[in-house]
Design a protein around this motif. Structure first.
Motif, PDB file in Angstrom:
ATOM      1  N   GLU A 197      37.912  36.155  44.196  1.00  0.00           N
ATOM      2  CA  GLU A 197      38.372  36.906  45.041  1.00  0.00           C
ATOM      3  C   GLU A 197      38.627  36.605  46.610  1.00  0.00           C
ATOM      4  O   GLU A 197      37.623  36.208  47.248  1.00  0.00           O
ATOM      5  CB  GLU A 197      37.562  38.304  45.112  1.00  0.00           C
ATOM      6  CG  GLU A 197      37.440  39.173  44.014  1.00  0.00           C
ATOM      7  CD  GLU A 197      38.460  40.325  43.875  1.00  0.00           C
ATOM      8  OE1 GLU A 197      39.541  40.046  44.725  1.00  0.00           O
ATOM      9  OE2 GLU A 197      38.495  41.342  42.913  1.00  0.00           O
ATOM     10  N   THR A 198      39.823  36.293  46.998  1.00  0.00           N
ATOM     11  CA  THR A 198      39.973  35.833  48.350  1.00  0.00           C
ATOM     12  C   THR A 198      40.855  36.758  48.928  1.00  0.00           C
ATOM     13  O   THR A 198      41.679  37.576  48.079  1.00  0.00           O
ATOM     14  CB  THR A 198      40.394  34.482  48.210  1.00  0.00           C
ATOM     15  OG1 THR A 198      41.671  34.285  47.476  1.00  0.00           O
ATOM     16  CG2 THR A 198      39.229  33.576  47.564  1.00  0.00           C
ATOM     17  N   GLU A 199      41.474  36.316  50.232  1.00  0.00           N
ATOM     18  CA  GLU A 199      42.613  37.152  50.886  1.00  0.00           C
ATOM     19  C   GLU A 199      43.809  37.123  50.117  1.00  0.00           C
ATOM     20  O   GLU A 199      44.655  38.124  50.045  1.00  0.00           O
ATOM     21  CB  GLU A 199      42.555  36.384  52.085  1.00  0.00           C
ATOM     22  CG  GLU A 199      41.322  36.708  53.209  1.00  0.00           C
ATOM     23  CD  GLU A 199      41.701  36.292  54.616  1.00  0.00           C
ATOM     24  OE1 GLU A 199      42.814  35.530  54.960  1.00  0.00           O
ATOM     25  OE2 GLU A 199      41.043  36.026  55.488  1.00  0.00           O
ATOM     26  N   MET A 200      44.000  35.831  49.426  1.00  0.00           N
ATOM     27  CA  MET A 200      45.107  35.873  48.759  1.00  0.00           C
ATOM     28  C   MET A 200      45.073  36.559  47.511  1.00  0.00           C
ATOM     29  O   MET A 200      46.260  37.351  47.093  1.00  0.00           O
ATOM     30  CB  MET A 200      45.537  34.386  48.180  1.00  0.00           C
ATOM     31  CG  MET A 200      46.631  34.110  47.475  1.00  0.00           C
ATOM     32  SD  MET A 200      46.921  32.300  46.785  1.00  0.00           S
ATOM     33  CE  MET A 200      45.586  32.398  45.614  1.00  0.00           C
ATOM     34  N   THR A 201      44.119  36.630  46.681  1.00  0.00           N
ATOM     35  CA  THR A 201      44.322  37.570  45.371  1.00  0.00           C
ATOM     36  C   THR A 201      43.992  38.973  45.611  1.00  0.00           C
ATOM     37  O   THR A 201      44.607  39.768  44.900  1.00  0.00           O
ATOM     38  CB  THR A 201      42.965  36.906  44.619  1.00  0.00           C
ATOM     39  OG1 THR A 201      41.819  37.227  45.132  1.00  0.00           O
ATOM     40  CG2 THR A 201      43.200  35.588  44.033  1.00  0.00           C
ATOM     41  N   MET A 221      37.533  38.871  38.611  1.00  0.00           N
ATOM     42  CA  MET A 221      37.310  37.579  39.327  1.00  0.00           C
ATOM     43  C   MET A 221      36.026  37.341  39.936  1.00  0.00           C
ATOM     44  O   MET A 221      35.343  38.548  40.129  1.00  0.00           O
ATOM     45  CB  MET A 221      38.533  37.646  40.680  1.00  0.00           C
ATOM     46  CG  MET A 221      39.811  37.353  39.784  1.00  0.00           C
ATOM     47  SD  MET A 221      41.192  37.327  41.068  1.00  0.00           S
ATOM     48  CE  MET A 221      41.884  38.870  41.065  1.00  0.00           C
ATOM     49  N   GLY A 222      35.379  36.634  40.297  1.00  0.00           N
ATOM     50  CA  GLY A 222      34.215  35.926  40.773  1.00  0.00           C
ATOM     51  C   GLY A 222      34.262  36.538  42.326  1.00  0.00           C
ATOM     52  O   GLY A 222      35.393  36.815  42.974  1.00  0.00           O
ATOM     53  N   ASP A 223      33.057  36.942  42.746  1.00  0.00           N
ATOM     54  CA  ASP A 223      32.744  37.222  44.191  1.00  0.00           C
ATOM     55  C   ASP A 223      32.694  36.070  45.043  1.00  0.00           C
ATOM     56  O   ASP A 223      31.744  35.032  44.657  1.00  0.00           O
ATOM     57  CB  ASP A 223      31.714  38.242  44.330  1.00  0.00           C
ATOM     58  CG  ASP A 223      31.763  38.785  45.697  1.00  0.00           C
ATOM     59  OD1 ASP A 223      31.200  38.216  46.766  1.00  0.00           O
ATOM     60  OD2 ASP A 223      31.951  40.052  45.792  1.00  0.00           O
TER      61      ASP A 223
END
Length: 253
Positions: A197-201, A221-223
């Motif tokens: 999990e990022t800004e993109m996803t 998704m992973g944290d």
């Protein structure tokens, strides 16, 4: 290795995974040097780390520049003291097919500029930062670890010739450094995340995110905190050396 009062550098630390790592290490009492391109996000991340009661310093750096990296390591030592470790996290994406064709006619090729920019940051940047931190640790006699953030794409991924090659390379460097630097009390290791999990996803459409999650056995998704906790585990476990941890929820490319 006891993280409390240790001095750790993290590249790509202004946001995303790098920031999560910096904050988690700071929570464990580590003083942190945040390496990233200059900007408000870097300064804000440093202030968040300082709010946790540790020393933190902003190190505006182009990791692909030898001069920048050398200057930043000098500044880090002056601000924090002898270094105990590094997380090579900085990276970029410039995805593209090696060759595109239609009806037997080539319509496009992966540009050399796309290849080179990713190699410069994702591979050469890791080499430069790893080399300079290792040299600094040897000179100060401090022990610790250098951790390279790779990706499960290191095994090869559609449309990622440049990224996959670089990530395979950083794993090879980590295992090489584990062999070369062990005599100085410096370990080398790597982490290969899957979908995180990022800004993109987070900016993806809900239906696209749902489809992506369906392909991950863990169902999500992973944290970033889970990657940060893995970084801390490697630093704290003095027998973890020369290996890569895949953290992907069971996903395989």
């Amino acid at each position: 290795m006891n993280l409390n009062n240790s001095n750790i550098l993290i590249t790509g630390a202004a946001r995303g995974l790098g920031k999560a790592m910096a904050l988690h290490l700071a929570e464990k009492g580590a003083n942190v040097g945040l390496v990233d391109l200059a900007g408000e996000a870097l300064d804000l991340a440093v202030e968040e780390c300082k709010a946790l009661g540790v020393n933190a310093v902003a190190l505006p750096t182009n990791v692909a520049s030898e001069q920048d990296v050398e200057a930043s390591i000098t500044k880090a030592k002056e601000a924090l003291g002898p270094l105990n470790g590094l997380v090579n996290n900085a990276g970029i994406l410039k995805d593209g097919m090696l060759v595109k064709a239609k009806d037997g006619q080539v319509t496009g090729k992966l540009a050399l500029s796309q290849w080179q920019s990713v190699i410069d940051v994702n591979l050469t940047g890791v080499f430069l930062c790893g080399r300079e931190v290792a040299a600094s640790m040897i000179e100060s006699g401090s022990k610790g670890a250098i951790i390279n953030i790779a990706s499960i794409s290191r095994a090869g991924n559609f449309g990622q010739t440049n990224y996959s090659a670089a990530k395979a390379g950083v794993v090879a460097m980590a295992t090489t450094w584990a062999k070369e630097l062990a005599r100085y009390g410096i370990r080398g290791a790597a982490i290969a995340p899957g979908m995180i999990e990022t800004e993109m996803t987070l900016s993806m459409k809900p239906e696209a995110r749902a489809k992506m999650n369906q392909g991950i056995p863990a169902g999500r998704m992973g944290d970033p905190k889970e990657i940060a906790e893995t970084v801390a585990f490697i630093f704290e476990n003095d027998y973890f050396n020369g290996r890569v941890l895949e953290l992907d929820g069971g996903l395989r490319i």
